[in-house]
Design a protein around this motif. Structure first.
Motif, PDB file in Angstrom:
ATOM      1  N   GLY A   1      -5.439  -3.100  -6.816  1.00  0.00           N
ATOM      2  CA  GLY A   1      -6.797  -3.519  -6.531  1.00  0.00           C
ATOM      3  C   GLY A   1      -6.899  -4.848  -5.810  1.00  0.00           C
ATOM      4  O   GLY A   1      -7.966  -5.467  -5.800  1.00  0.00           O
TER       5      GLY A   1
ATOM      6  N   GLU B   1       2.116   1.594  -3.593  1.00  0.00           N
ATOM      7  CA  GLU B   1       1.064   2.089  -4.480  1.00  0.00           C
ATOM      8  C   GLU B   1       0.873   3.593  -4.325  1.00  0.00           C
ATOM      9  O   GLU B   1       0.738   4.323  -5.321  1.00  0.00           O
ATOM     10  N   ALA B   2       0.870   4.065  -3.071  1.00  0.00           N
ATOM     11  CA  ALA B   2       0.696   5.501  -2.826  1.00  0.00           C
ATOM     12  C   ALA B   2       1.867   6.299  -3.385  1.00  0.00           C
ATOM     13  O   ALA B   2       1.693   7.374  -3.967  1.00  0.00           O
TER      14      ALA B   2
ATOM     15  N   ARG C   1      -2.836   1.533  -8.324  1.00  0.00           N
ATOM     16  CA  ARG C   1      -3.522   0.610  -7.437  1.00  0.00           C
ATOM     17  C   ARG C   1      -3.686  -0.728  -8.144  1.00  0.00           C
ATOM     18  O   ARG C   1      -4.247  -0.787  -9.231  1.00  0.00           O
TER      19      ARG C   1
ATOM     20  N   ARG D   1       0.831  -1.203   0.000  1.00  0.00           N
ATOM     21  CA  ARG D   1       0.000   0.000   0.000  1.00  0.00           C
ATOM     22  C   ARG D   1       0.869   1.257   0.000  1.00  0.00           C
ATOM     23  O   ARG D   1       0.539   2.251  -0.655  1.00  0.00           O
TER      24      ARG D   1
END
Length: 386
Positions: free
Chosen positions: A249, A241-242, A247, A238
């Motif tokens: 998913g 991804e940020a 993302r 996470r």
């Protein structure tokens, strides 16, 4: 130009018809284990990973009753209608070199039509084009922005011929690298066959060699984790991804299920690699392997500690482990065909190019409409979703 060698374990006799029939998981698994290069997505366990889909194992048999092919078919139901979308991820596992491709695909289409399928999508195994690392780097220097603008170093004759055969039979390419393929069309391969670890390391660029030296000097420790480490991996994912603005998913439950299901079918198929520095977890990568193939699947890293190059250390550990098993190619999986140095999408390819490997364009995914009106309606539905 080089040709990939694909020899069926039990070659069917040319000109003879083939029969397709459902097979059980044991038969399916045994057949794939007899083959040198099936994708992990074609093993029966993958149906358990994909919630919302129904899986079926089918096999092709010659007139002697010998199994000569196999496929995992995933079915997705249309809401409120007795209709299905069928998907064969990176499959079926058949003899794609056969000039009489109809004797393979006709029984498959007949079977799917009887199941109420309106559209089928598959991912043939043959590659299409390859670009060596130096070719890509030179194209970037010349200001080219997409691999389609670059003359490939190799064109696989099997893939090129098969694409023409499929097209003339009504199959249509699902995408051309622009995101319509569910599985990566462009991937990155690091060849290892006939090369020692010193040769592989020497073939990396200066940035990679310095990164590995930095990680070693800093004392970065790499280990193989287990299911209890998946929450930490997901937390790092996470963060990644940020930081990178994308993302995947996926949920933690998805990775936990994948780890459990794949390793239940075959222990060690999915591994979680961890990199720590001074007790802190800085990076975590997953690796999948079946037969003589290995894939780097997902990488995650923290915002802190990147200066000690934990991801370089993890990749080198994974490469070493694959090399020790005699794996001929380390598949670093997806890259973008965008080679514009100012485009953010080029970053992943630039990093992987440093290993000394090359880009491979697969044939991509192909669709066949068993019900034209429903297929067109389905395409409009997908287009609205995008």
């Amino acid at each position: 130009m080089a040709t990939l060698l694909r020899t069926p374990s039990a070659p069917p006799i040319p000109g003879r018809s083939l029969v397709l029939a459902p097979i059980d998981r044991r038969e399916h698994f045994a057949y794939l284990r007899s083959r040198p290069d099936p994708a992990f997505l074609q093993y029966p366990a993958w149906a358990e990973v994909k919630t919302g889909w129904r899986g079926e194992s089918v096999g092709w048999f010659d007139t002697n009753g010998t199994q000569v092919g196999a496929a995992l078919v995933l079915y997705r139901k249309v809401p409120k209608l007795p209709l299905w979308f069928a998907y064969l991820p990176e499959g079926p596992v058949i003899d794609w070199d056969d000039h009489d491709i109809d004797r393979w695909l006709d029984p498959l289409l007949a079977h799917l039509r009887a199941q109420g399928v309106f559209t089928v999508r598959m991912g043939p195994a043959p590659a299409h084009r390859r670009w060596y690392g130096e070719t890509v780097k030179d194209a970037v220097k010349r200001g080219l922005t997409h691999l389609d603008q670059v003359t490939p170093d190799e064109i696989d004759p099997v893939g090129a011929t098969l694409a023409n055969r499929l097209h003339t039979r009504g199959w249509r390419a699902a995408g051309s690298g622009g995101g319509d393929d569910a599985q990566p069309r462009y991937v990155f391969h690091l060849p290892m066959q006939g090369r020692g670890l010193d040769d592989i390391r020497a073939g990396m660029n200066q940035e990679w060699r310095r990164g590995l030296a930095k990680a070693e000097k800093s004392g970065v420790e790499t280990t193989v984790g287990g299911p209890a480490d998946l929450p930490q991996f997901f937390d790092l994912l996470r963060v990644t991804e940020a930081r990178n603005g994308f993302r995947l998913g996926r949920t933690l439950e998805y990775y936990s299920r994948q780890y459990r299901v794949l390793n239940t079918e075959e222990p060690g198929r999915m591994r979680l690699y961890l990199a720590r520095h001074q007790g802190r977890l800085l990076a975590a990568h997953t690796m999948l392997s079946v037969g003589n193939r290995v894939w780097y699947q997902t990488g995650a890293s923290a915002d802190q500690g990147r200066e000690v190059r934990p991801s370089h250390a993890l990749q080198w550990r994974m490469i070493r482990d694959a090399h020790a098993r005699g794996i001929p190619i380390y598949d670093m999986r997806m890259v973008s065909p965008v080679i514009d140095a100012d485009d953010r999408r080029f970053g992943v390819l630039r990093w992987k190019l440093g290993t000394g490997g090359h880009v491979v364009e697969n044939m991509g995914e192909w669709e066949y409409a068993l019900n034209g009106p429903l297929h067109r309606a389905f395409q409009l539905y997908l287009a609205r979703g995008r």
